[in-house]
Design a protein around this motif. Structure first.
Motif, PDB file in Angstrom:
ATOM      1  N   PHE A 116       0.835  -1.204   0.000  1.00 55.90           N
ATOM      2  CA  PHE A 116       0.000   0.000   0.000  1.00 55.90           C
ATOM      3  C   PHE A 116       0.868   1.251   0.000  1.00 55.90           C
ATOM      4  N   TRP A 117       1.865   1.273   0.875  1.00 53.16           N
ATOM      5  CA  TRP A 117       2.703   2.464   0.995  1.00 53.16           C
ATOM      6  C   TRP A 117       3.532   2.689  -0.264  1.00 53.16           C
ATOM      7  N   VAL A 118       3.968   1.605  -0.889  1.00 55.85           N
ATOM      8  CA  VAL A 118       4.705   1.747  -2.139  1.00 55.85           C
ATOM      9  C   VAL A 118       3.786   2.239  -3.255  1.00 55.85           C
ATOM     10  N   SER A 119       2.532   1.795  -3.242  1.00 56.52           N
ATOM     11  CA  SER A 119       1.590   2.216  -4.285  1.00 56.52           C
ATOM     12  C   SER A 119       1.328   3.720  -4.255  1.00 56.52           C
ATOM     13  N   LEU A 120       1.514   4.361  -3.110  1.00 59.41           N
ATOM     14  CA  LEU A 120       1.321   5.814  -3.024  1.00 59.41           C
ATOM     15  C   LEU A 120       2.406   6.584  -3.766  1.00 59.41           C
ATOM     16  N   LEU A 121       3.460   5.872  -4.185  1.00 60.90           N
ATOM     17  CA  LEU A 121       4.530   6.500  -4.949  1.00 60.90           C
ATOM     18  C   LEU A 121       4.341   6.300  -6.457  1.00 60.90           C
ATOM     19  N   SER A 122       3.179   5.798  -6.851  1.00 58.44           N
ATOM     20  CA  SER A 122       2.892   5.578  -8.262  1.00 58.44           C
ATOM     21  C   SER A 122       2.673   6.901  -8.988  1.00 58.44           C
ATOM     22  N   ARG A 123       2.799   6.861 -10.287  1.00 56.85           N
ATOM     23  CA  ARG A 123       2.655   8.055 -11.128  1.00 56.85           C
ATOM     24  C   ARG A 123       1.304   8.737 -10.930  1.00 56.85           C
ATOM     25  N   LYS A 124       0.270   7.954 -10.683  1.00 62.63           N
ATOM     26  CA  LYS A 124      -1.068   8.524 -10.549  1.00 62.63           C
ATOM     27  C   LYS A 124      -1.183   9.492  -9.373  1.00 62.63           C
ATOM     28  N   ASP A 126       1.399  11.592  -8.496  1.00 64.37           N
ATOM     29  CA  ASP A 126       2.423  12.635  -8.637  1.00 64.37           C
ATOM     30  C   ASP A 126       1.930  13.997  -8.161  1.00 64.37           C
ATOM     31  N   ARG A 127       0.830  14.418  -8.695  1.00 65.05           N
ATOM     32  CA  ARG A 127       0.338  15.785  -8.457  1.00 65.05           C
ATOM     33  C   ARG A 127      -0.155  15.998  -7.032  1.00 65.05           C
ATOM     34  N   HIS A 128      -0.893  15.018  -6.511  1.00 64.45           N
ATOM     35  CA  HIS A 128      -1.568  15.242  -5.227  1.00 64.45           C
ATOM     36  C   HIS A 128      -0.813  14.728  -4.001  1.00 64.45           C
ATOM     37  N   LEU A 129       0.109  13.794  -4.197  1.00 64.16           N
ATOM     38  CA  LEU A 129       0.821  13.244  -3.041  1.00 64.16           C
ATOM     39  C   LEU A 129       2.340  13.433  -3.134  1.00 64.16           C
ATOM     40  N   TRP A 130       2.938  13.022  -4.243  1.00 62.27           N
ATOM     41  CA  TRP A 130       4.399  13.074  -4.346  1.00 62.27           C
ATOM     42  C   TRP A 130       4.942  14.501  -4.313  1.00 62.27           C
ATOM     43  N   VAL A 131       4.462  15.338  -5.211  1.00 62.87           N
ATOM     44  CA  VAL A 131       5.018  16.691  -5.319  1.00 62.87           C
ATOM     45  C   VAL A 131       4.781  17.515  -4.058  1.00 62.87           C
ATOM     46  N   PRO A 132       3.546  17.549  -3.524  1.00 58.04           N
ATOM     47  CA  PRO A 132       3.331  18.405  -2.355  1.00 58.04           C
ATOM     48  C   PRO A 132       3.772  17.800  -1.021  1.00 58.04           C
ATOM     49  N   ALA A 133       4.000  16.474  -0.968  1.00 64.40           N
ATOM     50  CA  ALA A 133       4.252  15.880   0.342  1.00 64.40           C
ATOM     51  C   ALA A 133       5.265  14.739   0.361  1.00 64.40           C
ATOM     52  N   LEU A 134       5.028  13.691  -0.406  1.00 66.15           N
ATOM     53  CA  LEU A 134       5.766  12.451  -0.191  1.00 66.15           C
ATOM     54  C   LEU A 134       7.243  12.521  -0.542  1.00 66.15           C
ATOM     55  N   HIS A 135       7.641  13.441  -1.412  1.00 66.73           N
ATOM     56  CA  HIS A 135       9.078  13.537  -1.693  1.00 66.73           C
ATOM     57  C   HIS A 135       9.858  13.923  -0.439  1.00 66.73           C
ATOM     58  N   ARG A 136       9.183  14.584   0.505  1.00 69.14           N
ATOM     59  CA  ARG A 136       9.842  14.978   1.756  1.00 69.14           C
ATOM     60  C   ARG A 136      10.080  13.787   2.692  1.00 69.14           C
ATOM     61  N   ALA A 137       9.450  12.670   2.410  1.00 69.56           N
ATOM     62  CA  ALA A 137       9.680  11.473   3.216  1.00 69.56           C
ATOM     63  C   ALA A 137      11.051  10.870   2.946  1.00 69.56           C
ATOM     64  N   PHE A 138      11.705  11.337   1.877  1.00 69.43           N
ATOM     65  CA  PHE A 138      13.003  10.802   1.471  1.00 69.43           C
ATOM     66  C   PHE A 138      14.001  11.948   1.343  1.00 69.43           C
ATOM     67  N   TYR A 140      17.072  12.293   1.794  1.00 70.01           N
ATOM     68  CA  TYR A 140      18.421  12.025   1.299  1.00 70.01           C
ATOM     69  C   TYR A 140      18.395  11.394  -0.095  1.00 70.01           C
ATOM     70  N   TYR A 141      17.274  11.590  -0.796  1.00 66.97           N
ATOM     71  CA  TYR A 141      17.121  11.031  -2.141  1.00 66.97           C
ATOM     72  C   TYR A 141      16.993  12.156  -3.149  1.00 66.97           C
ATOM     73  N   SER A 142      17.665  11.995  -4.309  1.00 60.76           N
ATOM     74  CA  SER A 142      17.605  13.051  -5.320  1.00 60.76           C
ATOM     75  C   SER A 142      17.267  12.522  -6.707  1.00 60.76           C
ATOM     76  N   GLY A 143      16.885  11.259  -6.799  1.00 56.01           N
ATOM     77  CA  GLY A 143      16.555  10.680  -8.094  1.00 56.01           C
ATOM     78  C   GLY A 143      15.095  10.843  -8.445  1.00 56.01           C
ATOM     79  N   SER A 144      14.656  10.061  -9.408  1.00 54.00           N
ATOM     80  CA  SER A 144      13.271  10.143  -9.867  1.00 54.00           C
ATOM     81  C   SER A 144      12.338   9.358  -8.957  1.00 54.00           C
ATOM     82  N   ARG A 145      11.098   9.788  -8.928  1.00 56.71           N
ATOM     83  CA  ARG A 145      10.089   9.059  -8.164  1.00 56.71           C
ATOM     84  C   ARG A 145       9.912   7.641  -8.708  1.00 56.71           C
ATOM     85  N   GLU A 146       9.936   7.517 -10.022  1.00 57.98           N
ATOM     86  CA  GLU A 146       9.708   6.220 -10.647  1.00 57.98           C
ATOM     87  C   GLU A 146      10.774   5.199 -10.256  1.00 57.98           C
ATOM     88  N   SER A 147      12.036   5.608 -10.244  1.00 57.50           N
ATOM     89  CA  SER A 147      13.109   4.701  -9.855  1.00 57.50           C
ATOM     90  C   SER A 147      12.983   4.291  -8.392  1.00 57.50           C
TER      91      SER A 147
END
Length: 214
Positions: A116-124, A126-138, A140-147
């Motif tokens: 479930f938690w990994v599925s929240l990093l899916s492309r779908k 991007d706009r509502h979870l990854w960009v505004p919030a979930l990228h901050r969970a990592f 020390y990471y600077s790569g792509s969300r997809e990788s």
């Protein structure tokens, strides 16, 4: 069956479950039995690091999502797709069957799967979870969300094989082990350092039986 192999092996383990070990070693039953036993041991050793990775991921994501949506039970207001919303519902139903009548947000978080938690990093998302919030969970990471998502999904697959008692001996387990630490380091490097103190995977990898290396 070879007389040196316990007669109960195929009966208790089952012929279909033992078959992948025989197939990997051209039918040598004694060496296949050694490989089976080692597979149990290395699966056990991987449990700790995978446990830590799952806990680390879910807590990091949960913290960012409750900050983003202003509530501990952020799934009530987050724009989850039908699939993820169904998983939240299933988690609540599981808690109800355990007689947890008023589950807290932490109760629900605990019931939600690694997948479930990994599925929240899916492309779908991007706009509502990854960009505004979930990228901050990592941090020390600077790569792509997809990788990042693909590497975590590989660990979900490994975890599921272990929890369903499937063979993992054919995998590049040393690389899997490195990947776990790399992913942990994206969230909290000190957590990864703490884990190394009792991680048994390197020791068990070094004990792989002779004649079973591919």
């Amino acid at each position: 069956m070879h007389t040196d192999l316990p007669r109960w092996v195929e009966r208790v383990i089952s012929v279909p479950r033992f078959a992948p070990y025989l197939g990997a070693l051209s039918g040598d039953r004694l060496v296949a039995w050694d490989l089976y036993q080692w597979n149990v041991q290395v699966s056990e050793a991987f449990y700790g690091p995978l446990h830590c990775l799952e806990i680390c991921l879910r807590n990091a994501e949960h913290d960012q999502l409750r900050n983003r949506f202003g509530t501990d039970d952020w799934w009530r207001v987050a724009p989850l797709n039908m699939s993820e919303a169904a998983k939240v519902t299933a988690a609540k139903q599981k808690l109800a069957r355990k007689d947890v009548r008023r589950p807290s947000a932490d109760d629900v978080v605990t019931e939600l799967s690694f997948g479930f938690w990994v599925s929240l990093l899916s492309r779908k998302y991007d706009r509502h979870l990854w960009v505004p919030a979930l990228h901050r969970a990592f941090p020390y990471y600077s790569g792509s969300r997809e990788s990042l998502r693909d590497n975590l999904q590989a660990m979900v697959f490994l975890r599921n094989r272990i929890m369903h008692h499937e063979p993992i001996h054919h995998r590049h387990l040393a690389a899997d082990h490195v990947k776990i630490y790399t992913l942990l380091g994206y969230v909290e490097p000190q957590f990864a350092s703490w884990l190394r103190a009792f991680d048994r995977v390197p020791e068990v990898l070094a004990r792989r039986p002779e004649g079973t290396r591919r």
